[in-house]
Structures are given as C-alpha cells and as structure tokens.
Design a protein around this motif. Sequence first.
Motif, PDB file in Angstrom:
ATOM      1  N   ILE A 213      -0.849  -5.508   9.503  1.00 44.02           N
ATOM      2  CA  ILE A 213      -0.888  -5.551   8.035  1.00 44.02           C
ATOM      3  C   ILE A 213      -1.178  -4.158   7.480  1.00 44.02           C
ATOM      4  N   GLY A 214      -0.388  -3.773   6.513  1.00 43.81           N
ATOM      5  CA  GLY A 214      -0.650  -2.533   5.785  1.00 43.81           C
ATOM      6  C   GLY A 214      -0.847  -2.875   4.323  1.00 43.81           C
ATOM      7  N   VAL A 215      -1.982  -2.490   3.770  1.00 42.93           N
ATOM      8  CA  VAL A 215      -2.246  -2.750   2.350  1.00 42.93           C
ATOM      9  C   VAL A 215      -2.449  -1.409   1.666  1.00 42.93           C
ATOM     10  N   ASN A 216      -1.745  -1.205   0.564  1.00 46.23           N
ATOM     11  CA  ASN A 216      -1.961   0.026  -0.201  1.00 46.23           C
ATOM     12  C   ASN A 216      -3.217  -0.166  -1.043  1.00 46.23           C
ATOM     13  N   THR A 217      -4.235   0.645  -0.784  1.00 49.71           N
ATOM     14  CA  THR A 217      -5.485   0.456  -1.511  1.00 49.71           C
ATOM     15  C   THR A 217      -5.607   1.424  -2.690  1.00 49.71           C
ATOM     16  N   LYS A 218      -5.209   2.668  -2.453  1.00 52.87           N
ATOM     17  CA  LYS A 218      -5.442   3.676  -3.495  1.00 52.87           C
ATOM     18  C   LYS A 218      -4.426   4.811  -3.309  1.00 52.87           C
TER      19      LYS A 218
END
Length: 331
Positions: A213-218
């Motif tokens: 999983i890759g989540v764009n946080t900032k």
Amino acid sequence: MMSNLLFPILSFLSDGKFHSGEAMARHFNVSRVAIWQALAGAETLGIEVFSVRGKGYRLTQPLTLIEEDKIKKAIGEMSNWFNVKVLDVIDSTNDYLKKEAIKGYPHASCVVTNIQTHGRGRRGRQWQSSLGENLTFSFLWRFTKGAAALSGLSLVVGIALIRSLKKINIHQALLKWPNDVLIREENIYKKIAGILIELQGDMDGQSTAIIGIGVNTKLSKKQIIKIDQPTTSISEWTTEPINPNDFLAIVIRDLAEVLAVFEESGFNKLKDEWSSYDAFQDQIVNITSGNDITVQGKALGVDDTGSLEVETEDGLKIFAAGEVSVRSSIQ
Ligand code: BTN
C-alpha cells in the motif's frame, strides 16, 4: 553506502530548525566531518538538507519519521497481535516481504519504510515516493484458502483504506475498480492511495498475500510534478496535521478487521460497502484487460466475486482484471 548516522541525524533535524554541525557532532560523539559526510549521502536518497554557513543544517520542513514504538503505541491493546517492522531505506517493501514470507515471516506482519527507492505499482509501473511525503508499507496475511478463492481480495483492501480515511475525517474518498483510492476535485479524479497485491502459494491449498500500500500523506509540489497522473494527498483534505505513525496504526487495524471478515465470509459480505464507494458506477468507462484490448461501456458495478460488470455494445462483459479509465470531466 548510507551512513548509519543518517537517520539519527534526520531525527535530530526533524523539527525543521537549524542545528549546527558542531552541536550534532557533540550530540552523536563524532566529528563534524562525519556529520557532513552522513548528510552528503542524504541527497542521493532525494532528501533536501539546507546548509548555511554559521547556522548549520536544516530540513526544508519539519519531518515525522516512521517509528516502531509510535505505531505500536497507536495500535493500542491489539498491538501484540501484529508484527511491525520499520526500515529506514529499502527498494520495495513488497519485494522485501515477499522474500521474508518464503522464510516463514509471521502472519499479520507489517513492513513499513521511511524511504522506498524502487516502489512498484500495478501493471509494471513505478510508485514514486519521497521521505515524509508518503506512507509505503506492505502487510502479510496468510490464508487457509488457496489463491483461487481470493478473488475480491484487492477490493476489500480498498474498503479498509476508505474506512481508515473516514477515521481521520476524510469522507469523500472513492474506489476505482479494482482498488485505486481516489478523491474527486473539480471533476478530476485524483489518486490518494494505491494497492499492489502479490500472492504466494497454491491455487487451492494455503496462500499468502503480500498487500502493498502506498498512501500519499503530504506531497510536495516537486513530487506531484514527478507523478504522471492526477494525484492528491491526505494533507490537502484535513485541517489537523495527521501523524503518519497514527494513520498507519489505523490502517493496520482496519486491514485486519476487513481481512478477517473476507476470510470468514468472502467478498459477498463486503460487496454492498464496496459498491457504496464505487467512483464510476453507471459511468461510461474504458477498460483495458490483460490482452491490451480496450473496451468501452457503462460500468454497472461489481458482482459477488468482485469482477466488474460492463454493459457494452456487444452485451454484458465481466472483467476479473483490468485497468479502468473514465473521462475526467463529467459531461
Ligand atoms: C498502484 O496503484 O499502482 C499500486 C501502488 C502500490 C505501491 C506500494 S508502496 C509499498 C509497496 N511496495 C511496493 O513496491 N509497492 C507497494
């Protein structure tokens, strides 16, 4: 070779303020040259460190590093249930976990990295990430069922992510079949998270899923430019800053919950929830499947196994895999 000092120094600099080389040398009990050398290695990892004569070093902005004790603390009383490993730098957490899985790595493991240098996306694409801007991790789940019984798995992982985003007050995220997490902004669907699942084991015996999983946080502007599709990140949708360690803990718990239901009852039990997040229900889509043929039609939603039903000129077509796109401006 990355210096062992680099991450301790980054942690020291994580407040985003200037720190002199001398103060850091004293703190770590090394020479100023050793500090300088360690930071020189930061650039090759895409980390920007400012150095100003007379003031010292500082990061472009404050940084929250991923740390095991923080994640465990945020998971709370269930934390012993999970095996959490934090890496500083790795090519790909999926590749790392795939190798460990063969050697018997435990069920319900999460491997997360501060920097991923060769992240892989679906369909052979790259997954771009940068220190402090994304969460990149892989989760290992062992099933007593074989891979043949796991259709719908990638969709339920999307459900877990939507639930986690809701817990940090992001309620507008949607799923693009099979599992991209998107947010629509001014008629453009922007990707906030992606999922890459790789299976090991038998078709009908036991199997192991590596759920990347890759989540764009900032995301910074610099990073957004590098990504070849519309992209957004958590920080654009929340007023409160979200600590990535806390968010990862939420995702880990939601994943375990959703995977347990999936294992017990199959996709059918979660189908209605998936449908309620379906970004393209009843829209005209193009779908490209394994043989690279693109078909156009109206997306009707998913069936009990998680396959996509599309009404085409030649009748109803059912896709178990493929890539969906839609015109981004709604007409
Ligand atoms: C996609 O949308 O194409 C899937 C992206 C998956 C990226 C994650 S980041 C952590 C894990 N390790 C990888 O190499 N890829 C996945």
